[in-house]
Write a protein that holds these residues in place. Structure first.
Motif, PDB file in Angstrom:
ATOM      1  N   ARG A   1       0.830  -1.215   0.000  1.00 42.22           N
ATOM      2  CA  ARG A   1       0.000   0.000   0.000  1.00 42.22           C
ATOM      3  C   ARG A   1       0.861   1.260   0.000  1.00 42.22           C
ATOM      4  O   ARG A   1       0.584   2.225  -0.725  1.00 42.22           O
ATOM      5  CB  ARG A   1      -0.926  -0.011   1.221  1.00 42.22           C
ATOM      6  CG  ARG A   1      -2.090  -0.984   1.109  1.00 42.22           C
ATOM      7  CD  ARG A   1      -3.175  -0.665   2.124  1.00 42.22           C
ATOM      8  NE  ARG A   1      -2.692  -0.806   3.482  1.00 42.22           N
ATOM      9  CZ  ARG A   1      -2.753  -1.934   4.178  1.00 42.22           C
ATOM     10  NH1 ARG A   1      -3.276  -3.030   3.632  1.00 42.22           N
ATOM     11  NH2 ARG A   1      -2.305  -1.992   5.416  1.00 42.22           N
TER      12      ARG A   1
ATOM     13  N   LYS B   1       2.348   1.810  -3.417  1.00 45.22           N
ATOM     14  CA  LYS B   1       1.341   2.298  -4.355  1.00 45.22           C
ATOM     15  C   LYS B   1       1.076   3.786  -4.144  1.00 45.22           C
ATOM     16  O   LYS B   1       0.982   4.566  -5.107  1.00 45.22           O
ATOM     17  CB  LYS B   1       0.059   1.491  -4.171  1.00 45.22           C
ATOM     18  CG  LYS B   1      -1.025   1.825  -5.185  1.00 45.22           C
ATOM     19  CD  LYS B   1      -2.233   0.925  -4.990  1.00 45.22           C
ATOM     20  CE  LYS B   1      -3.328   1.267  -6.005  1.00 45.22           C
ATOM     21  NZ  LYS B   1      -4.522   0.407  -5.819  1.00 45.22           N
ATOM     22  N   GLN B   2       0.967   4.209  -2.886  1.00 40.85           N
ATOM     23  CA  GLN B   2       0.749   5.629  -2.596  1.00 40.85           C
ATOM     24  C   GLN B   2       1.925   6.479  -3.067  1.00 40.85           C
ATOM     25  O   GLN B   2       1.741   7.564  -3.630  1.00 40.85           O
ATOM     26  CB  GLN B   2       0.522   5.814  -1.096  1.00 40.85           C
ATOM     27  CG  GLN B   2      -0.789   5.225  -0.590  1.00 40.85           C
ATOM     28  CD  GLN B   2      -0.931   5.335   0.912  1.00 40.85           C
ATOM     29  OE1 GLN B   2      -0.018   5.820   1.584  1.00 40.85           O
ATOM     30  NE2 GLN B   2      -2.059   4.888   1.445  1.00 40.85           N
ATOM     31  N   ASN B   3       3.142   5.981  -2.855  1.00 36.53           N
ATOM     32  CA  ASN B   3       4.322   6.724  -3.315  1.00 36.53           C
ATOM     33  C   ASN B   3       4.323   6.871  -4.832  1.00 36.53           C
ATOM     34  O   ASN B   3       4.643   7.940  -5.369  1.00 36.53           O
ATOM     35  CB  ASN B   3       5.593   6.012  -2.854  1.00 36.53           C
ATOM     36  CG  ASN B   3       5.803   6.104  -1.358  1.00 36.53           C
ATOM     37  OD1 ASN B   3       5.274   7.017  -0.717  1.00 36.53           O
ATOM     38  ND2 ASN B   3       6.553   5.186  -0.788  1.00 36.53           N
TER      39      ASN B   3
ATOM     40  N   GLN C   1       1.717   6.895  -6.802  1.00 34.15           N
ATOM     41  CA  GLN C   1       0.678   7.858  -7.169  1.00 34.15           C
ATOM     42  C   GLN C   1       1.153   9.291  -6.964  1.00 34.15           C
ATOM     43  O   GLN C   1       0.905  10.172  -7.801  1.00 34.15           O
ATOM     44  CB  GLN C   1      -0.581   7.588  -6.345  1.00 34.15           C
ATOM     45  CG  GLN C   1      -1.297   6.298  -6.715  1.00 34.15           C
ATOM     46  CD  GLN C   1      -2.483   6.010  -5.818  1.00 34.15           C
ATOM     47  OE1 GLN C   1      -2.713   6.735  -4.840  1.00 34.15           O
ATOM     48  NE2 GLN C   1      -3.233   4.962  -6.133  1.00 34.15           N
TER      49      GLN C   1
END
Length: 252
Positions: free
Chosen positions: A143, A146-148, A150
């Motif tokens: 997670r 994935k945030q990084n 984005q």
């Protein structure tokens, strides 16, 4: 390990004294016992091969000697009876100990097996909990990655100009080929600049003239005020009064 290792051993002289026989007779009795039992090491021995006797050996010899006297038996017959009984008792004790050990062995084995099973179950539970914790950590890492990603993509989009902006920034080649006239000033603009400059100079000169006129006007007003104040004064008023001394009061 010998059966006599943990028992108190007595020297032949003391044993002979306790049995009230000579050391030679004690040696004779000992030879008969070793022959009947077919065991040359029935009695403990020193490094010099001298016999040593335990308390149980002494009691056996007492019974052996007493039986030979009372029953009118030979020493060999008395020895067979005494030491056969003794050997039988020892054999019975050995059998009992062996049976008890055999009886306890399955119980101990079953207890050990249960302990092993419990340990294996505990290990399996520990491994399962650790695997679950590892899976949770892997999910959290995924997670975060994935945030990084984005955030990185969003930053790239913000830094890149949009197609409309690029289109607006394009310059027509014909306009780009025209000469730069930003520094050229027309005649009308020059006249406007000169007129503005003259008006500014006039305003400065006018301001200085007004200040000079104001100073002169105030000077005339002050002169007129002083003239009006001096009109009603006489010559006597302008004289300084005569000073009188303090003793002149006594002569009046």
């Amino acid at each position: 390990m010998s059966n006599h290792d943990f028992e108190e051993l007595v020297a032949p002289a003391e044993v002979a004294k306790e049995l009230k026989i000579s050391v030679a007779t004690l040696r004779k009795y000992s030879l008969i016992v070793e022959k009947v039992t077919s065991n040359k090491d029935y009695y403990a021995r020193t490094k010099q091969k001298s016999r040593l006797y335990t308390k149980s050996n002494i009691e056996e010899l007492k019974s052996f000697r007493q039986l030979a006297k009372t029953k009118d038996l030979t020493l060999q017959e008395a020895a067979r009876q005494i030491f056969a009984i003794s050997n039988k008792a020892e054999d019975d004790a050995k059998k009992l100990s062996q049976q008890s050990s055999e009886a306890n062995t399955p119980l101990n084995a079953s207890i050990d097996a249960k302990q092993v099973v419990n340990l294996l179950q505990m290990l399996q539970q520990t491994i399962a909990s650790q695997n679950k914790a590892i899976q949770n950590l892997q999910a959290q890492v995924a997670r975060v990655e994935k945030q990084n990603q984005q955030l990185i993509d969003q930053n790239h989009r913000l830094n890149q100009p949009s197609p409309e902006t690029k289109k607006d920034q394009k310059i027509d080649p014909e306009i780009a080929a025209m000469p730069d006239i930003s520094g050229i000033v027309t005649s009308d603009e020059k006249e406007k600049q000169n007129s503005f400059k003259n008006e500014k100079d006039d305003s400065v000169e006018k301001t200085a003239a007004d200040i000079h006129e104001e100073i002169l006007r105030k000077a005339r007003e002050n002169q007129e005020k002083r003239a009006q104040q001096n009109v009603h004064r006489t010559l006597a008023d302008m004289q300084i009064p005569q000073k009188t001394h303090w003793w002149e009061r006594f002569f009046k």
